[in-house]
Scaffold this motif. Sequence first.
Motif: not given
Length: 65
Positions: A3-7
């Motif tokens: 999720l961190k990489r997505f954002f």
Amino acid sequence: MTLKRFFTAALEEKLRRCAHSGPAREQEPPWMAGFAALADLSNENRRVLGLIEEEFETLAPEDLA
């Protein structure tokens, strides 16, 4: 993908698009155009507030007794 990489990727893409687009004025929503028309009222607002302040600082004759 975390999720961190997505954002992070989404934010980087958004910033990249904003950096390559036209002037900031073109990016403003249409409703913001109306606020620029009110910019010249700031001097008038200061003048009116000054008049109100002067009036409230004036004592009526019956208040002087």
